[in-house]
Design a protein around this motif. Structure first.
Motif, PDB file in Angstrom:
ATOM      1  N   SER A 294       0.820  -1.208   0.000  1.00 35.34           N
ATOM      2  CA  SER A 294       0.000   0.000   0.000  1.00 35.34           C
ATOM      3  C   SER A 294       0.859   1.264   0.000  1.00 35.34           C
ATOM      4  N   ARG A 295       0.308   2.313  -0.589  1.00 37.43           N
ATOM      5  CA  ARG A 295       0.954   3.620  -0.514  1.00 37.43           C
ATOM      6  C   ARG A 295       0.798   4.146   0.908  1.00 37.43           C
ATOM      7  N   PRO A 296       1.754   4.950   1.382  1.00 38.60           N
ATOM      8  CA  PRO A 296       1.605   5.526   2.720  1.00 38.60           C
ATOM      9  C   PRO A 296       0.339   6.365   2.815  1.00 38.60           C
ATOM     10  N   HIS A 297      -0.203   6.440   4.010  1.00 39.84           N
ATOM     11  CA  HIS A 297      -1.422   7.208   4.233  1.00 39.84           C
ATOM     12  C   HIS A 297      -1.146   8.682   3.941  1.00 39.84           C
ATOM     13  N   GLY A 298      -2.015   9.291   3.161  1.00 35.35           N
ATOM     14  CA  GLY A 298      -1.803  10.681   2.768  1.00 35.35           C
ATOM     15  C   GLY A 298      -0.842  10.835   1.610  1.00 35.35           C
ATOM     16  N   GLY A 299      -0.279   9.720   1.109  1.00 35.56           N
ATOM     17  CA  GLY A 299       0.547   9.760  -0.101  1.00 35.56           C
ATOM     18  C   GLY A 299       2.037   9.852   0.107  1.00 35.56           C
ATOM     19  N   ARG A 300       2.511  10.042   1.357  1.00 36.59           N
ATOM     20  CA  ARG A 300       3.956  10.148   1.575  1.00 36.59           C
ATOM     21  C   ARG A 300       4.313   9.538   2.920  1.00 36.59           C
ATOM     22  N   LEU A 301       5.482   8.912   2.951  1.00 37.40           N
ATOM     23  CA  LEU A 301       5.976   8.336   4.189  1.00 37.40           C
ATOM     24  C   LEU A 301       6.834   9.380   4.895  1.00 37.40           C
ATOM     25  N   VAL A 302       6.380   9.814   6.047  1.00 38.82           N
ATOM     26  CA  VAL A 302       7.050  10.895   6.786  1.00 38.82           C
ATOM     27  C   VAL A 302       8.342  10.398   7.410  1.00 38.82           C
ATOM     28  N   ARG A 303       9.386  11.215   7.349  1.00 36.72           N
ATOM     29  CA  ARG A 303      10.631  10.967   8.079  1.00 36.72           C
ATOM     30  C   ARG A 303      11.003  12.279   8.763  1.00 36.72           C
ATOM     31  N   ARG A 304      11.016  12.287  10.082  1.00 36.44           N
ATOM     32  CA  ARG A 304      11.328  13.505  10.841  1.00 36.44           C
ATOM     33  C   ARG A 304      12.491  13.225  11.785  1.00 36.44           C
TER      34      ARG A 304
END
Length: 379
Positions: free
Chosen positions: A3-13
């Protein structure tokens, strides 16, 4: 395809080592806020993309939207407010602050919003009750009077004694691709496995390429199994009863809210971010006491056709003496007099008394693992 990440992007902080050293070296120049362990774990889940698309703690606009519509202000499905509470702050919007846990700076936060909130309103919206006996409500009423929203940068993680079992979404996505799993079903648990769990997991696995067992580690209620007991029990189950090319085990640190239906959606979103395409939703998922109906957590998925992960509703399993195996109400034609339901309370009572449960309810290897611990339950 995972699956694609939720909201369309995989967050990295996260930050580089040099940036971390510089910020920590300048820590006395920042206003400081002390946070509890649960908030520190939320920080890590934000930073590593488990809570994608969140970049930080909710601002007031997103907070109100989540409470009233179960969506972020940009209409992305989101049901559990991820919040930072504070005393009357000694900082203002636009400031950068440091968040400390156990004396260690764990994150820098860029303050976008500071706002007051109604605790009773928060409890009623998220938990459907303001009963102070509900553990989530109790937690809300212990919070400080202000909420602070804004993006975070993770500086340090809190100690993790189960680090070798911990995989981040960026890692599970690689793992699933390497194994050739286009479809993956996730199973969340905070219990040792009995044969009913095994039945549900394997029933789901027949429809997909891979099974992702994802135990929740963290704060639990008295009487729950200890984290290390859960892990060891699943290890032995994997060793003897699971196909090694079709199942994997990894943990996630997370503090349960016991928010029932809303939390079921949140749990599904988390596994979507790990790369799963399907999610097993249990009976009374994330429930506690009698606050939610047994299938409320199934019904709420009808409100989220755009969730991007497929819920799997597999009926509760029981042992049928006529069928001579684990079944559920949809596939077993026999009357209740032939059925033996699996009661977690009964199993705990047997284990506490040193009595081995029948093999059709719990694998002997699992019982042996539990029995090897002097204190297998949270006190």
């Amino acid at each position: 395809m995972v699956s694609r990440p939720h909201g369309g992007r995989l967050v990295r902080r996260t930050v580089s080592d040099n940036t971390r050293e510089r910020i920590v070296g300048e820590q006395h120049e920042y206003p400081a806020v002390t946070i509890d362990r649960g908030t520190a774990i939320d920080l890590e889940n934000i930073a590593h993309g488990v809570y994608s698309p969140l970049d930080g703690f909710l601002t007031g606009e997103d907070y109100e939207s989540v409470l009233d519509h179960m969506r972020l202000s940009d209409d992305t499905p989101w049901t559990i407010p991820v919040l930072l509470d504070a005393d009357e702050p000694g900082f203002v919007e636009g400031d950068a602050i440091l968040l400390f846990h156990a004396g260690t700076p764990v994150a820098r936060m860029h303050v976008e919003d500071i706002y007051r909130y109604d605790k009773r309103h928060l409890a009623l919206k998220v938990f459907g009750t303001d009963d102070p006996e509900h553990p989530g409500v109790m937690k809300v009423h212990s919070m400080n009077d202000y909420l602070v929203g804004g993006e975070i940068e993770l500086l340090n993680e809190i100690p993790n004694e189960f680090g070798r079992y911990t995989l981040r979404p960026v890692e599970t996505r690689v793992l699933f691709r390497e194994r050739g799993w286009d479809t993956v079903v996730a199973f969340q648990t905070r219990n040792v496995p009995h044969t009913g769990h095994e039945y549900v997991q394997k029933a789901a696995l027949t429809f997909v390429d891979g099974l992702f067992i994802n135990p929740v580690l963290g704060k639990k209620k008295p009487g729950d199994y200890r984290d290390e007991v859960i892990i060891k029990a699943y290890e032995v189950l994997f060793e003897h009863y699971y196909p090694k090319d079709a199942a994997t085990l990894a943990t996630v640190r997370y503090e349960m809210r016991y928010a029932g239906p809303r939390e079921a959606i949140h749990h599904a979103i988390m596994r979507k971010n790990f790369g799963c395409t399907h999610f097993i939703v249990g009976r009374d998922h994330a429930g506690v006491g009698d606050y939610y109906g047994p299938y409320d957590a199934w019904k709420i998925f009808d409100e989220f056709p755009d969730l991007g992960i497929t819920p799997m509703f597999i009926r509760e399993a029981f042992y049928c003496r006529k069928c001579a195996g684990m079944v559920n109400a949809k596939i077993c034609p026999h009357g209740g007099e032939h059925h033996e339901k699996i009661s977690g309370t009964r199993l705990r009572r047997m284990i506490t008394g040193g009595i081995q449960p029948p093999e059709h309810l719990m694998r002997p290897e699992v019982f042996e693992v539990i029995s090897s611990f002097e204190k297998p339950f949270v006190e």
